[in-house]
Design a protein around this motif. Structure first.
Motif, PDB file in Angstrom:
ATOM      1  N   ASP A 587     -66.585 202.237  96.066  1.00 31.65           N
ATOM      2  CA  ASP A 587     -65.174 202.318  95.686  1.00 31.65           C
ATOM      3  C   ASP A 587     -65.017 201.832  94.244  1.00 31.65           C
ATOM      4  O   ASP A 587     -65.148 200.634  93.966  1.00 31.65           O
ATOM      5  CB  ASP A 587     -64.329 201.456  96.624  1.00 31.65           C
ATOM      6  N   PRO A 588     -64.752 202.740  93.286  1.00 27.12           N
ATOM      7  CA  PRO A 588     -64.646 202.341  91.876  1.00 27.12           C
ATOM      8  C   PRO A 588     -63.410 201.495  91.568  1.00 27.12           C
ATOM      9  O   PRO A 588     -63.290 200.962  90.455  1.00 27.12           O
ATOM     10  CB  PRO A 588     -64.599 203.679  91.129  1.00 27.12           C
ATOM     11  N   THR A 589     -62.482 201.331  92.525  1.00 32.04           N
ATOM     12  CA  THR A 589     -61.276 200.533  92.291  1.00 32.04           C
ATOM     13  C   THR A 589     -61.453 199.073  92.714  1.00 32.04           C
ATOM     14  O   THR A 589     -60.496 198.296  92.634  1.00 32.04           O
ATOM     15  CB  THR A 589     -60.078 201.124  93.039  1.00 32.04           C
ATOM     16  N   LEU A 590     -62.642 198.691  93.145  1.00 30.98           N
ATOM     17  CA  LEU A 590     -62.866 197.310  93.578  1.00 30.98           C
ATOM     18  C   LEU A 590     -62.553 196.311  92.470  1.00 30.98           C
ATOM     19  O   LEU A 590     -62.861 196.547  91.300  1.00 30.98           O
ATOM     20  CB  LEU A 590     -64.320 197.121  94.011  1.00 30.98           C
ATOM     21  N   LYS A 591     -61.961 195.189  92.867  1.00 31.83           N
ATOM     22  CA  LYS A 591     -61.636 194.120  91.917  1.00 31.83           C
ATOM     23  C   LYS A 591     -62.676 193.002  92.019  1.00 31.83           C
ATOM     24  O   LYS A 591     -63.331 192.827  93.049  1.00 31.83           O
ATOM     25  CB  LYS A 591     -60.253 193.554  92.218  1.00 31.83           C
ATOM     26  N   SER A 592     -62.823 192.240  90.949  1.00 28.32           N
ATOM     27  CA  SER A 592     -63.725 191.091  90.960  1.00 28.32           C
ATOM     28  C   SER A 592     -63.147 189.982  91.835  1.00 28.32           C
ATOM     29  O   SER A 592     -61.939 189.871  92.031  1.00 28.32           O
ATOM     30  CB  SER A 592     -63.941 190.565  89.537  1.00 28.32           C
ATOM     31  N   VAL A 593     -64.043 189.143  92.341  1.00 31.11           N
ATOM     32  CA  VAL A 593     -63.666 188.056  93.241  1.00 31.11           C
ATOM     33  C   VAL A 593     -63.713 186.738  92.471  1.00 31.11           C
ATOM     34  O   VAL A 593     -64.709 186.428  91.813  1.00 31.11           O
ATOM     35  CB  VAL A 593     -64.625 187.972  94.438  1.00 31.11           C
ATOM     36  N   ILE A 594     -62.664 185.946  92.555  1.00 25.83           N
ATOM     37  CA  ILE A 594     -62.619 184.616  91.952  1.00 25.83           C
ATOM     38  C   ILE A 594     -62.712 183.576  93.065  1.00 25.83           C
ATOM     39  O   ILE A 594     -61.957 183.627  94.037  1.00 25.83           O
ATOM     40  CB  ILE A 594     -61.341 184.400  91.131  1.00 25.83           C
ATOM     41  N   THR A 595     -63.645 182.628  92.917  1.00 18.27           N
ATOM     42  CA  THR A 595     -63.878 181.602  93.932  1.00 18.27           C
ATOM     43  C   THR A 595     -63.827 180.216  93.311  1.00 18.27           C
ATOM     44  O   THR A 595     -64.428 179.976  92.258  1.00 18.27           O
ATOM     45  CB  THR A 595     -65.246 181.798  94.619  1.00 18.27           C
ATOM     46  N   ASN A 596     -63.104 179.305  93.965  1.00 16.77           N
ATOM     47  CA  ASN A 596     -63.078 177.894  93.592  1.00 16.77           C
ATOM     48  C   ASN A 596     -63.846 177.102  94.648  1.00 16.77           C
ATOM     49  O   ASN A 596     -63.585 177.248  95.845  1.00 16.77           O
ATOM     50  CB  ASN A 596     -61.647 177.384  93.486  1.00 16.77           C
ATOM     51  N   ILE A 597     -64.793 176.253  94.189  1.00 16.46           N
ATOM     52  CA  ILE A 597     -65.688 175.532  95.106  1.00 16.46           C
ATOM     53  C   ILE A 597     -65.606 174.033  94.822  1.00 16.46           C
ATOM     54  O   ILE A 597     -65.768 173.596  93.673  1.00 16.46           O
ATOM     55  CB  ILE A 597     -67.150 176.007  94.951  1.00 16.46           C
ATOM     56  N   PHE A 598     -65.353 173.243  95.886  1.00 10.84           N
ATOM     57  CA  PHE A 598     -65.315 171.788  95.809  1.00 10.84           C
ATOM     58  C   PHE A 598     -66.403 171.236  96.733  1.00 10.84           C
ATOM     59  O   PHE A 598     -66.539 171.697  97.871  1.00 10.84           O
ATOM     60  CB  PHE A 598     -63.955 171.249  96.245  1.00 10.84           C
ATOM     61  N   GLU A 599     -67.155 170.236  96.267  1.00 12.69           N
ATOM     62  CA  GLU A 599     -68.254 169.718  97.088  1.00 12.69           C
ATOM     63  C   GLU A 599     -68.440 168.217  96.890  1.00 12.69           C
ATOM     64  O   GLU A 599     -68.393 167.711  95.768  1.00 12.69           O
ATOM     65  CB  GLU A 599     -69.559 170.445  96.745  1.00 12.69           C
ATOM     66  N   PHE A 600     -68.655 167.504  98.028  1.00  9.83           N
ATOM     67  CA  PHE A 600     -69.077 166.109  98.028  1.00  9.83           C
ATOM     68  C   PHE A 600     -70.523 166.061  98.515  1.00  9.83           C
ATOM     69  O   PHE A 600     -70.902 166.770  99.451  1.00  9.83           O
ATOM     70  CB  PHE A 600     -68.203 165.259  98.942  1.00  9.83           C
ATOM     71  N   ASN A 601     -71.315 165.195  97.864  1.00 10.29           N
ATOM     72  CA  ASN A 601     -72.739 165.104  98.174  1.00 10.29           C
ATOM     73  C   ASN A 601     -73.121 163.634  98.273  1.00 10.29           C
ATOM     74  O   ASN A 601     -73.009 162.894  97.295  1.00 10.29           O
ATOM     75  CB  ASN A 601     -73.538 165.816  97.065  1.00 10.29           C
ATOM     76  N   HIS A 602     -73.550 163.187  99.454  1.00 13.98           N
ATOM     77  CA  HIS A 602     -73.950 161.791  99.656  1.00 13.98           C
ATOM     78  C   HIS A 602     -75.466 161.711  99.820  1.00 13.98           C
ATOM     79  O   HIS A 602     -76.068 162.496 100.573  1.00 13.98           O
ATOM     80  CB  HIS A 602     -73.277 161.197 100.886  1.00 13.98           C
ATOM     81  N   THR A 603     -76.092 160.765  99.117  1.00 17.09           N
ATOM     82  CA  THR A 603     -77.538 160.573  99.195  1.00 17.09           C
ATOM     83  C   THR A 603     -77.839 159.152  99.682  1.00 17.09           C
ATOM     84  O   THR A 603     -77.285 158.177  99.157  1.00 17.09           O
ATOM     85  CB  THR A 603     -78.191 160.791  97.824  1.00 17.09           C
ATOM     86  N   PHE A 604     -78.702 159.062 100.674  1.00 17.63           N
ATOM     87  CA  PHE A 604     -79.080 157.767 101.260  1.00 17.63           C
ATOM     88  C   PHE A 604     -80.582 157.569 101.099  1.00 17.63           C
ATOM     89  O   PHE A 604     -81.373 158.436 101.477  1.00 17.63           O
ATOM     90  CB  PHE A 604     -78.687 157.727 102.735  1.00 17.63           C
TER      91      PHE A 604
END
Length: 810
Positions: A587-604
């Motif tokens: 489909d040549p009318t497809l639009k680009s996708v915008i994504t917002n990503i939030f992440e917490f990372n805990h290291t022990f």
């Protein structure tokens, strides 16, 4: 098979008698702040000229380390340990008059900020490692990866789901950027699958899975990046290796590969070549229901397909690095992949009435001849202004991706008593070409040991040209169908600039980045004279904040914004027929996708990692199915969904069962939620799934070791589709000779035949189920012989400038 035998015959004639005097030696010991020796510290020797890794040692129980057989050169060492800050020495020289460098009581200070490599005392790297910013799959040392393709290794990688016919998803999300040595492949869909099937795991060192890339990377890929790093032998002098492999599933899978290298102080020449001739098969079962206007079942469609596919694949990589002086390096690299296959498929369909009686049957045969060439070149430059990390790098990249596909479709409709009712034939000829050009420059400026600024720019130009012709075969003559034939030309220019600043404090670390990309595209369908053009600018911020609470606990927060542009195949409006009743269209009318990503990372304790992330995508692209109840024809087409949200909880736990067994458990829980107007109604698809991956490395002693790996993926959702659970267990054993020159491996993949893709859809007038199996259980025996010098001097891990273009072709 003749090529495999020829390679073996040529390479077995290679004899090596190359030696060089290496009398240099580095010795020393490590202690902590309490003057106690530090065991299992990783001591790495680097060359001053280009900072490349030369040799490694691990400190013993008394903290002592030693590295010998060193060439006369200027060096420095770094020392890393999972619970201590990284130590870097001053530069020193190994000369004819001073061949021994001694370090006394190197004191390491505790620090839980940096996640270092978990030391495996058995000497076997785990198949999967988790670092703070990525997952590393150690393909090179894996026993069960032997004889596999890269695609088969990805199937066993954490969070990765592979549909061998069309796509790769990461953590239940599409939009994954596939990179080869830091260079994105412009291929997608079936073109990408064919390419990855043609790359043997024997040529791969590691696979990096990066779910939250920094501003330095292209903003493309809302699911993240999978970077496949090929082997690059960097030992001093002339050396190499030869690997022979034979796999047996339902069909045979022989392959051979070689890796050659020559290095001196000024030059490094390297090359790899592999040839494989596997034969695969795919078996489909599809059940579809068709309805009238009142949603009453009027017809049931049972379809069984069997496709046999012999493949011939050749891969080559050659390159050279020239070390002009201690601070300047110029390199060139060429990659080539030749792939040909002949698909012979047969589909039998039974069309039933609502009461289960046979209405009519169809017999469909499809033969497909594909020839593909993927060629890529890179010229790169690096200049270091000092030894503190101030440097500039530049890349010029160019690539050509050609494909030619000839397809014959023969379809017979038979009455319930077996009499031929209709007979038709279709022939298609599709030629595709993608040209990629890119220039890129990066500058790194450390203000101190704890503060650094990075800036860069990039410009890329991609042209995709696809020409497909459809012919009706009438009286054995090909008659052009001008209504379906077309040519689609798509051009895309992306210009980008970025800046990233990082600063470390005693308890806090920060990184802030911003990338700006301007995109200009235009497309044209020659037959219909339809044209479109787009012009837009996006800003992509990236933030990472890390807080060290104690030696054992640290918490990191990150935010990033990503874009997923439609692949070139998704934009292509051509119909690609799977059989007479199923086709794929873009489909040549497809639009680009915008994504917002939030992440917490805990290291022990520097190794146990827990992640919690949330992402939201606008206009998420997924494949959907549509069907015509009257003609019984169904087609797959990409579509923009209105909203997609995901919550992900992940864990990474390395542990030891005893002194000889090192294990790693990784897993995640995902909640995927799709909400969008679709086909005259509103789609609500909200589902929670989970996956687990367990790897076990077993040291048996006297050169023997074993590996037992398994993964499980529960039922999950992707757009319209509900994907059933799947699993795989693989195991292998290896023997390394006493002189380390020979390695024998035997492995079995998918022991219990549980790896398959089953999908169901129930939406509007669609009610169908499909199950696909393939030649997944394979027993493989391989032999590797290493020859030449064994003094390691590892090359700089260079990445070129093409980071998104390659994955999107097709």
């Amino acid at each position: 098979m003749k090529k495999v035998i020829l390679i073996i015959a040529i390479l077995l004639k290679v004899s090596v008698g190359f030696s060089q005097t290496n009398n240099g030696r580095v010795i020393g010991n490590t202690i902590d702040e309490n003057k106690k020796p530090i065991e299992f510290a990783n001591v790495l020797l680097h060359r001053v000229a280009d900072s490349v890794f030369v040799k490694a040692a691990i400190s013993d129980e008394k903290g002592n380390f030693e590295m010998d057989h060193l060439v006369l050169e200027n060096y420095y060492i770094t020392i890393k340990h999972q619970t201590f800050k990284t130590f870097k020495s001053e530069n020193f020289s190994i000369t004819a008059g001073n061949k021994i460098k001694s370090f006394t009581d190197i004191t390491l200070n505790k620090n839980s900020n940096t996640i270092q490599e978990v030391v495996v005392t058995s000497g076997i790297k785990p198949f999967v490692e988790r670092k703070l910013d990525k997952i590393i799959v150690n393909v090179e040392n894996s026993i069960v990866a032997t004889g596999n393709s890269v695609l088969e290794v990805l199937e066993r990688s954490p969070g990765v789901m592979v549909n061998q016919e069309s796509s790769i998803n990461l953590k239940g999300k599409s939009g994954v950027v596939i990179m080869i040595d830091g260079k994105p492949t412009p291929l997608s869909g079936t073109d990408l699958m064919a390419y990855l099937k043609g790359i043997q795991a024997n040529n791969v060192q590691t696979i990096e899975i990066i779910s939250n890339p920094s501003a330095k990377y292209d903003a493309a890929g809302n699911a993240g990046i999978i970077n496949i790093k090929l082997k690059k032998n960097q030992k001093i002098g002339f050396n190499g290796s030869l690997t022979l492999s034979y796999g047996q599933g339902v069909y045979a899978k022989p392959s051979a590969s070689t890796n050659l290298n020559y290095r001196n102080k000024k030059w490094n020449f390297f090359g790899t070549y592999s040839h494989a001739e596997p034969t695969d098969f795919t078996m489909f079962y599809i059940n579809r229901k068709f309805f009238d206007a009142n949603h009453n079942v009027v017809s049931i469609f049972d379809q069984t397909s069997y496709i046999k596919r012999p493949i011939i694949s050749d891969n080559s990589k050659i390159g050279a690095d020239f070390y002009a002086n201690e601070k300047t390096v110029v390199g060139v690299m060429l990659n080539g992949n030749w792939n040909s296959s002949n698909r012979d498929g047969n589909t039998n369909s039974i069309i039933k009435k609502p009461d289960g009686s046979v209405d009519y049957t169809t017999d469909n045969s499809v033969t497909l001849n594909e020839k593909r060439f993927n060629g890529f070149g890179n010229v790169n430059f690096k200049h270091s202004f000092n030894n503190e990390g101030k440097e500039v790098t530049a890349d010029v990249d160019f690539g050509q991706y050609d494909s030619k596909t000839l397809q014959d479709i023969n379809n017979s409709n038979l009455s319930s008593d077996g009499q031929t009712v209709t007979l038709n034939k279709l022939f298609t000829n599709q030629v595709g070409n993608i040209a990629v050009k890119s220039v890129k420059a990066d500058y790194s400026h450390p203000f101190s040991k704890t503060a650094k600024l990075e800036v860069g720019l990039k410009s890329s130009l991609v042209t995709s040209d696809n020409d497909v012709k459809f012919y009706d075969v009438i009286d054995n003559e090909n008659v052009l169908d001008s209504n379906r034939s077309n040519q689609f030309i798509y051009k895309e220019n992306i210009n980008a600039v970025y800046a990233s600043f990082a600063k470390e404090f005693t308890k806090w670390d920060f990184q802030f980045g911003l990338r700006t990309e301007h995109t200009h595209t235009n497309g044209e369908q020659i037959a219909t004279n339809e044209k479109f053009s787009r012009d837009y600018t996006n800003f992509f911020p990236n933030v990472v904040v890390n807080r060290k609470f104690s030696d054992d606990n640290s918490l990191a927060f990150s935010y990033t914004k990503r874009i997923d542009r439609p692949t070139y195949r998704q934009l292509n409006p051509f119909k690609i027929f799977v059989d007479s009743y199923t086709y794929v269209v873009g489909d040549p009318t497809l639009k680009s996708v915008i994504t917002n990503i939030f992440e917490f990372n805990h290291t022990f304790k520097g190794k146990y990692i827990t992640t919690l992330s949330y992402s939201k995508s606008n206009d998420a692209i997924t494949d959907i199915f549509q069907q015509d109840d009257a003609t019984k024809i169904s087609f797959q087409i990409p579509a923009n969904m209105q909203d997609f949200e995901q919550i992900n909880l992940g864990i990474y736990v390395p542990f030891k069962i005893d002194k000889t067994v090192n294990s790693t458990l990784s897993g995640s829980v995902n909640n995927n939620k799709y909400t969008s107007p679709l086909q005259g109604s509103t789609l609500h698809n909200d589902f929670t799934s989970w996956d687990a991956n367990l790897t076990n490395n077993i040291a048996l002693g006297k050169g023997w070791s074993a590996e037992l790996n398994g993964f499980y993926q529960s039922k999950s959702v992707w757009g319209l589709f509900i994907i059933k659970n799947l699993a795989q267990v693989s195991s292998g054993i290896q023997k390394v000779s006493k002189n380390k020159n020979s390695t024998f491996k035997f492995a079995i993949s998918d022991i219990f035949l549980t790896n398959h893709i089953a999908v169901e859809v129930q939406y509007q007038n669609q009610d169908f189920f499909t199950n696909r199996t393939w030649d997944s259980r394979v027993a493989t025996l391989s032999y590797t012989y290493r020859f030449g010098k064994n003094t390691i001097e590892k090359a700089r891990q260079h990445k070129s400038g093409v980071e998104d273009e390659k994955r999107r072709a097709g």
